[in-house]
Design a protein around this motif. Structure first.
Motif, short mmCIF file in Angstrom:
data_model
loop_
_atom_site.label_atom_id
_atom_site.label_comp_id
_atom_site.label_asym_id
_atom_site.label_seq_id
_atom_site.Cartn_x
_atom_site.Cartn_y
_atom_site.Cartn_z
N LYS A 5 -10.14 -0.26 -0.16
CA LYS A 5 -9.38 1.03 -0.21
C LYS A 5 -8.27 0.90 -0.88
O LYS A 5 -7.30 -0.24 -0.58
CB LYS A 5 -9.65 1.84 1.02
N VAL A 6 -7.40 1.82 -1.60
CA VAL A 6 -5.91 1.60 -2.13
C VAL A 6 -5.33 2.97 -1.70
O VAL A 6 -6.07 3.82 -1.63
CB VAL A 6 -5.89 1.51 -3.58
N ILE A 7 -4.23 2.59 -0.91
CA ILE A 7 -3.36 3.93 -0.54
C ILE A 7 -2.06 4.02 -1.32
O ILE A 7 -1.61 2.73 -1.74
CB ILE A 7 -3.20 4.23 0.94
N GLU A 8 -1.51 4.96 -1.22
CA GLU A 8 -0.12 4.96 -1.77
C GLU A 8 1.12 5.12 -0.77
O GLU A 8 0.95 6.21 0.07
CB GLU A 8 0.32 5.92 -3.00
N ILE A 9 2.00 4.19 -0.65
CA ILE A 9 2.85 4.53 0.35
C ILE A 9 4.42 4.35 -0.40
O ILE A 9 4.65 3.56 -1.26
CB ILE A 9 3.04 3.44 1.58
N MET A 60 4.57 2.37 -3.73
CA MET A 60 3.54 1.19 -4.22
C MET A 60 2.25 1.49 -3.54
O MET A 60 2.00 2.24 -2.83
CB MET A 60 3.90 -0.09 -3.47
N ARG A 61 1.18 0.94 -4.33
CA ARG A 61 -0.19 1.24 -3.99
C ARG A 61 -0.77 -0.10 -3.15
O ARG A 61 -0.66 -1.33 -3.74
CB ARG A 61 -1.23 1.13 -5.21
N VAL A 62 -1.30 0.01 -1.98
CA VAL A 62 -1.58 -1.00 -1.20
C VAL A 62 -3.08 -1.23 -1.02
O VAL A 62 -3.91 -0.08 -0.94
CB VAL A 62 -1.05 -0.64 0.29
N ASN A 63 -3.53 -2.37 -1.13
CA ASN A 63 -4.85 -2.70 -1.35
C ASN A 63 -5.32 -3.41 0.02
O ASN A 63 -4.83 -4.38 0.34
CB ASN A 63 -5.51 -3.40 -2.49
N PHE A 64 -6.46 -2.91 0.71
CA PHE A 64 -6.95 -3.43 1.82
C PHE A 64 -8.42 -3.48 1.86
O PHE A 64 -9.00 -2.41 1.23
CB PHE A 64 -6.35 -3.01 3.11
#
Length: 67
Positions: A5-9, A60-64
């Motif tokens: 999943k990718v979220i933006e922070i 930034m887009r964080v990938n987890f």
């Protein structure tokens, strides 16, 4: 099968870009497991009236990977 999943922070620091990124990822890791990376997609600076940089901001887009 692996699902990511990718979220933006957004994060900020008065020290610099690298510090803003590290602080943002450290905070995200408090509630998100399995962070695999991040893409900095926007950098912004805040300045005082004389033009001196007072704060660095990154989006930034964080990938987890999902459990």
């Amino acid at each position: 099968m692996t699902v990511a999943k990718v979220i933006e922070i957004s994060s900020s620091s008065s020290k610099g870009i690298e510090d803003a990124v590290k602080d943002g990822l450290k905070r995200a890791a408090k509630t998100i497991n399995n962070i695999k990376g991040a893409w900095v997609n926007d950098i912004k600076v805040m300045t005082d009236d004389a033009g001196k940089v007072t704060e660095w901001r990154v989006n930034m887009r964080v990938n987890f990977v999902l459990d």
